[in-house]
Design an enzyme around this catalytic site. Structure first.
Site, PDB file in Angstrom:
ATOM      1  CB  SER A 273      -0.874   0.022   1.260  1.00  0.00           C
ATOM      2  OG  SER A 273      -1.561  -1.185   1.408  1.00  0.00           O
TER       3      SER A 273
ATOM      4  CE  LYS B 166      -4.657  -1.162   2.109  1.00  0.00           C
ATOM      5  NZ  LYS B 166      -5.247  -2.304   2.799  1.00  0.00           N
TER       6      LYS B 166
ATOM      7  CE  LYS C  75       1.904   2.032   4.812  1.00  0.00           C
ATOM      8  NZ  LYS C  75       1.229   1.164   3.852  1.00  0.00           N
TER       9      LYS C  75
HETATM   10  P1  NAD Z   1       5.746  -5.894   7.452  1.00  0.00           P
HETATM   11  O1  NAD Z   1       6.473  -4.733   8.020  1.00  0.00           O
HETATM   12  O2  NAD Z   1       5.359  -7.031   8.323  1.00  0.00           O
HETATM   13  O3  NAD Z   1       6.591  -6.514   6.218  1.00  0.00           O
HETATM   14  C1  NAD Z   1       7.364  -5.773   5.323  1.00  0.00           C
HETATM   15  C2  NAD Z   1       8.571  -6.622   4.912  1.00  0.00           C
HETATM   16  O4  NAD Z   1       9.344  -5.889   3.953  1.00  0.00           O
HETATM   17  C3  NAD Z   1       9.503  -6.925   6.085  1.00  0.00           C
HETATM   18  O5  NAD Z   1       9.741  -8.324   6.148  1.00  0.00           O
HETATM   19  C4  NAD Z   1      10.784  -6.133   5.749  1.00  0.00           C
HETATM   20  O6  NAD Z   1      11.959  -6.761   6.212  1.00  0.00           O
HETATM   21  C5  NAD Z   1      10.722  -6.114   4.236  1.00  0.00           C
HETATM   22  N1  NAD Z   1      11.506  -5.046   3.600  1.00  0.00           N
HETATM   23  C6  NAD Z   1      11.544  -3.720   3.911  1.00  0.00           C
HETATM   24  N2  NAD Z   1      12.348  -3.071   3.053  1.00  0.00           N
HETATM   25  C7  NAD Z   1      12.828  -4.001   2.189  1.00  0.00           C
HETATM   26  C8  NAD Z   1      13.693  -3.949   1.054  1.00  0.00           C
HETATM   27  N3  NAD Z   1      14.253  -2.794   0.665  1.00  0.00           N
HETATM   28  N4  NAD Z   1      13.950  -5.092   0.394  1.00  0.00           N
HETATM   29  C9  NAD Z   1      13.391  -6.260   0.786  1.00  0.00           C
HETATM   30  N5  NAD Z   1      12.560  -6.383   1.833  1.00  0.00           N
HETATM   31  C10 NAD Z   1      12.292  -5.262   2.529  1.00  0.00           C
HETATM   32  O7  NAD Z   1       4.460  -5.271   6.732  1.00  0.00           O
HETATM   33  P2  NAD Z   1       3.112  -6.037   6.294  1.00  0.00           P
HETATM   34  O8  NAD Z   1       2.136  -5.972   7.411  1.00  0.00           O
HETATM   35  O9  NAD Z   1       3.458  -7.348   5.661  1.00  0.00           O
HETATM   36  O10 NAD Z   1       2.586  -5.011   5.181  1.00  0.00           O
HETATM   37  C11 NAD Z   1       3.118  -4.945   3.869  1.00  0.00           C
HETATM   38  C12 NAD Z   1       2.250  -3.994   3.065  1.00  0.00           C
HETATM   39  O11 NAD Z   1       0.916  -4.515   3.021  1.00  0.00           O
HETATM   40  C13 NAD Z   1       2.167  -2.579   3.662  1.00  0.00           C
HETATM   41  O12 NAD Z   1       2.133  -1.636   2.637  1.00  0.00           O
HETATM   42  C14 NAD Z   1       0.858  -2.635   4.430  1.00  0.00           C
HETATM   43  O13 NAD Z   1       0.287  -1.338   4.561  1.00  0.00           O
HETATM   44  C15 NAD Z   1       0.031  -3.541   3.537  1.00  0.00           C
HETATM   45  N6  NAD Z   1      -1.065  -4.253   4.205  1.00  0.00           N
HETATM   46  C16 NAD Z   1      -0.873  -4.827   5.432  1.00  0.00           C
HETATM   47  C17 NAD Z   1      -1.948  -5.477   6.049  1.00  0.00           C
HETATM   48  C18 NAD Z   1      -1.807  -6.113   7.418  1.00  0.00           C
HETATM   49  O14 NAD Z   1      -2.848  -6.447   8.023  1.00  0.00           O
HETATM   50  N7  NAD Z   1      -0.605  -6.301   7.938  1.00  0.00           N
HETATM   51  C19 NAD Z   1      -3.190  -5.565   5.405  1.00  0.00           C
HETATM   52  C20 NAD Z   1      -3.332  -5.021   4.148  1.00  0.00           C
HETATM   53  C21 NAD Z   1      -2.251  -4.360   3.543  1.00  0.00           C
END
Ligand code: NAD
Length: 296
Positions: free
Chosen positions: A95, A170, A238
């Site tokens: 997102s 979104k 965010k």
């Molecule tokens: P998270 O922080 O758990 O996971 C993000 C991952 O990205 C981490 O494992 C981190 O190490 C990795 N990362 C960061 N920078 C990186 C890079 N340069 N190269 C490789 N890996 C890298 O976040 P999440 O909860 O999995 O969310 C991911 C996305 O999905 C976000 O944009 C969030 O807003 C969206 N989202 C999350 C949810 C939820 O319920 N958690 C629901 C819908 C959407």
């Protein structure tokens, strides 16, 4: 067909596992080692960098926190753009700001690489079940090629318009979810302080007009005081910042989004930014001096 997957966090890890279960060959990368080992243990190959993952994949999925992370992993040093072949497709499922999605797509287009922005809704439980709601921006022809893969991670995948439209959708989703949680919190604190068990309130209203997917997912958590994420308040901040920036840039006042943003900022100052966004209720509990709990 081989799929590259970058970003194995709360969402990316179960999504990648569902692609493996569906029989796709997968090469994965994350800056953190543990989730990579876990997905490799489930059958994926380990990539050395986003560039390496892109060099091996026909389709490269990214699932990262926000716009700067996507720009770094796709356009930065050893990024996807350095490895991606002409004709390959980047599907960013993070997102991020709609404008950032358009900027990344424009850079990839210079190398003949297509891109969709395809953020998701449904949280960790639906990521695990493979029943996410996926909202997509990009070209119809590219969407049709990728749709069968998206439907291994989601129950629905809807093309909303050109690149960036997935993230505009979104933002709309995130405004609605945040304000639903705030309304639920306000109502439960009122009920509890008025002497009515909030668990009974939930039971009584969930089948009526106030019932919602948000209420069904979040009420059981708040009634137990369980704010384990799920979706962290800091990530919702965010999304609300992206919503406010986008709205202001095109001349759309969003007064309720401003209010819920300030509530989440207050929780952040209170050290609760890692809590699930259902933890918004703690703001209301503090204001009213009333805890919301139920054993029902
Ligand atoms: P998270 O922080 O758990 O996971 C993000 C991952 O990205 C981490 O494992 C981190 O190490 C990795 N990362 C960061 N920078 C990186 C890079 N340069 N190269 C490789 N890996 C890298 O976040 P999440 O909860 O999995 O969310 C991911 C996305 O999905 C976000 O944009 C969030 O807003 C969206 N989202 C999350 C949810 C939820 O319920 N958690 C629901 C819908 C959407």
């Amino acid at each position: 067909m081989k799929i590259g997957f970058v970003g194995l966090g709360i969402m990316g890890k179960p999504m990648a596992k569902n692609l493996l279960k569906a029989g796709y060959e997968l090469v994965v990368y994350d800056i953190v080692g543990a989730p990579v080992e876990e997905v490799v243990g489930a059958g994926a190959q380990k990539g050395a960098s986003p560039k390496d993952v892109a060099a091996q994949g026909d389709i490269i999925i990214t699932m990262l926190p926000n716009s700067p992370h996507v720009k770094e992993a796709v356009l930065g040093k050893n990024g996807v753009i350095e490895g991606a072949r002409k004709g390959s497709i980047v599907v960013d499922m993070s997102s991020i700001a709609p404008l950032a999605a358009q900027e990344v797509a424009a850079e990839l287009a210079k190398k003949g690489v297509e891109m969709l922005d395809a953020p998701v809704s449904g949280g960790e439980p639906k990521a695990i079940d493979g029943t996410l709601a996926i909202m997509v921006g990009g070209k119809a022809g590219v969407f049709e090629k990728v749709k069968p893969i998206l439907l291994k991670m989601g129950a629905s995948a809807v093309l909303c318009g050109e690149i960036g439209s997935g993230n505009v959708t979104k933002l709309a989703n995130q405004i609605i979810v945040a304000l639903n949680i705030a309304a639920m919190s306000e109502a439960f604190v009122l009920a509890a302080k008025a002497g009515v068990d909030p668990g009974r309130v939930f039971d009584a209203i969930k089948g009526g007009l106030a019932g919602s997917t948000v209420l069904n997912a979040k009420a059981p958590m708040v009634l137990k005081g369980n704010y384990k994420p799920g979706f962290r308040i800091e990530l919702h901040i965010k999304d609300l910042q992206n919503a406010l920036d986008t709205a202001h840039a095109i001349g759309v006042p969003v007064p309720l989004t401003g209010t819920i943003m300030e509530i989440m900022q207050a929780l952040r100052v209170d050290g609760k930014q890692k809590d699930d966004h259902s933890g918004v209720i703690q703001f209301y509990e503090k204001l009213a001096g009333q805890l919301v709990r139920s054993n029902l």
